[in-house]
Design an enzyme around this catalytic site. Structure first.
Site, PDB file in Angstrom:
ATOM      1  CG  ASN A   1       3.038   9.228   5.562  1.00 45.24           C
ATOM      2  OD1 ASN A   1       3.245  10.163   6.331  1.00 45.24           O
ATOM      3  ND2 ASN A   1       3.713   8.094   5.642  1.00 45.24           N
TER       4      ASN A   1
ATOM      5  CE  LYS B   1       6.860   8.182   3.078  1.00 45.75           C
ATOM      6  NZ  LYS B   1       7.333   6.838   3.011  1.00 45.75           N
TER       7      LYS B   1
ATOM      8  CG  HIS C   1       4.251   4.304   8.082  1.00 51.08           C
ATOM      9  ND1 HIS C   1       5.537   4.094   7.644  1.00 51.08           N
ATOM     10  CD2 HIS C   1       3.538   4.705   7.002  1.00 51.08           C
ATOM     11  CE1 HIS C   1       5.598   4.359   6.338  1.00 51.08           C
ATOM     12  NE2 HIS C   1       4.400   4.735   5.928  1.00 51.08           N
TER      13      HIS C   1
ATOM     14  CD  GLU D   1       8.763   5.532   5.963  1.00 50.23           C
ATOM     15  OE1 GLU D   1       8.354   6.588   6.469  1.00 50.23           O
ATOM     16  OE2 GLU D   1       8.748   5.311   4.733  1.00 50.23           O
TER      17      GLU D   1
ATOM     18  CD  GLU E   1       1.362   2.150   4.011  1.00 50.78           C
ATOM     19  OE1 GLU E   1       1.406   2.927   3.054  1.00 50.78           O
ATOM     20  OE2 GLU E   1       1.851   2.408   5.112  1.00 50.78           O
TER      21      GLU E   1
ATOM     22  N   GLY F   1       8.210   3.313  -0.835  1.00 51.21           N
ATOM     23  CA  GLY F   1       9.350   4.152  -1.207  1.00 51.21           C
ATOM     24  C   GLY F   1      10.318   3.494  -2.171  1.00 51.21           C
TER      25      GLY F   1
ATOM     26  CB  SER G   1       5.587   2.489  -5.180  1.00 50.40           C
ATOM     27  OG  SER G   1       6.772   2.413  -4.422  1.00 50.40           O
TER      28      SER G   1
HETATM   29  C1  PEP Z   1       3.903   5.477   2.853  1.00 49.26           C
HETATM   30  O1  PEP Z   1       4.622   6.335   3.332  1.00 49.26           O
HETATM   31  O2  PEP Z   1       3.019   4.961   3.561  1.00 49.26           O
HETATM   32  C2  PEP Z   1       4.076   5.071   1.465  1.00 49.26           C
HETATM   33  C3  PEP Z   1       3.248   4.209   0.949  1.00 49.26           C
HETATM   34  O3  PEP Z   1       5.126   5.636   0.788  1.00 49.26           O
HETATM   35  P1  PEP Z   1       5.338   5.617  -0.812  1.00 49.26           P
HETATM   36  O4  PEP Z   1       4.041   5.992  -1.450  1.00 49.26           O
HETATM   37  O5  PEP Z   1       6.409   6.629  -1.045  1.00 49.26           O
HETATM   38  O6  PEP Z   1       5.737   4.228  -1.194  1.00 49.26           O
END
Ligand code: PEP
Length: 265
Positions: A22, A24, A107, A109, A179, A185, A225
């Site tokens: 992803n 972003k 998601h 975010e 998630e 993040g 992460s």
């Molecule tokens: C994500 O954007 O779905 C995500 C898991 O981000 P990160 O890997 O940076 O934690």
């Protein structure tokens, strides 16, 4: 090497490993093309499926760069309407025509930064399927919800509401991503044990929605992460079919390492 397709949908084999990057709000179309050109030889021969969720303006260039390769391109969001007076929004049909095969929906975010509700996410899931995009339904609890012992309640609500109206026969077109918000993040990934517990619960809820047999074949990816160092421990778990990678997917070398390390037993 392309992907088997049934009508307009890509078909995933039950329980094959999948890595979604992803990006972003990072990378221009030009950067995307050189990333994909670099990625393809790095993952040659690897059985893990690789999907890239890229910015809208990048989809067309990225899908051309990925054509004939094991890389699939998708979007990070869409509107639930087929078309209409929704300034600044984008429709599934537009994404599909630009070259997207899948779309991330719900998601964290979007849920927490842009106030997206379970209802809104559900309407998008149904629209994505109607317009030939694979929906990747993202679910996960916040740190407070976990501390309050509400993880299962939150996951059940997000999955049941998010998949309402999806016919059982369409279950093979759906991907679920667990998630935990506290892991996205933050550099603080869930342990393989915590992730497996949550995935097993998600599969149980999928069983209540689609029936046990169909639920056994829905890919459930872990996100939060993920790095080259922790992906294998996660991928070895029974109910973890792959990973959704944010920050670490911005480096092509790191994503390639994650893809190569994402192996089951
Ligand atoms: C994500 O954007 O779905 C995500 C898991 O981000 P990160 O890997 O940076 O934690």
């Amino acid at each position: 090497m392309g992907y088997p397709k049934e009508k307009n949908f890509v078909v995933f084999m039950p329980r094959e490993k999948i890595v979604i990057g992803n990006w972003k709000m990072y990378k221009t179309a030009r950067e995307a093309a050189s990333y994909i050109e670099e990625l393809i030889p790095l993952i040659e021969g690897c059985k893990t499926k690789v999907l890239l969720a890229v910015p809208f303006t990048t989809i067309s260039t990225a899908s051309k760069a990925a054509k004939g390769s094991p890389v699939l391109v998708g979007a990070q969001n869409m509107n639930d309407a087929r078309e209409g007076a929704f300034t600044g929004e984008i429709a599934a049909l537009m994404l599909k025509e630009a070259g997207a095969d899948f779309v991330l929906l719900g998601h964290s975010e979007r849920r927490h930064g842009f106030g997206e509700t379970n209802d809104f996410v559900q309407r998008k899931v149904v629209r994505a399927l109607q317009d030939d995009l694979i929906p990747v339904l993202c679910v996960g609890e916040t740190a407070d919800e976990r501390e309050e012992g509400r993880t299962e309640e939150v996951l059940r609500e997000q999955i049941e509401m998010g998949l309402e109206g999806v016919p059982k026969e369409e279950s093979e077109k759906v991907i679920l991503a667990y998630e935990p918000v506290w892991a996205i993040g933050t550099g603080k990934s869930a342990t393989a044990k915590i992730a497996q517990e949550a995935h097993a619960f998600c599969r149980k809820v999928l069983g209540d929605v689609f029936g046990k047999k169909k639920a056994a074949t829905v890919p459930i990816l872990y996100g939060g992460s993920v790095k080259a160092e922790n992906v294998n421990g996660l991928a070895l778990e029974k109910d973890i079919d792959g990973v959704l990678v944010g920050g670490a997917s911005l480096s092509v070398e790191t994503l390639a390492k994650i893809v190569l390390n994402c192996k089951g037993k």
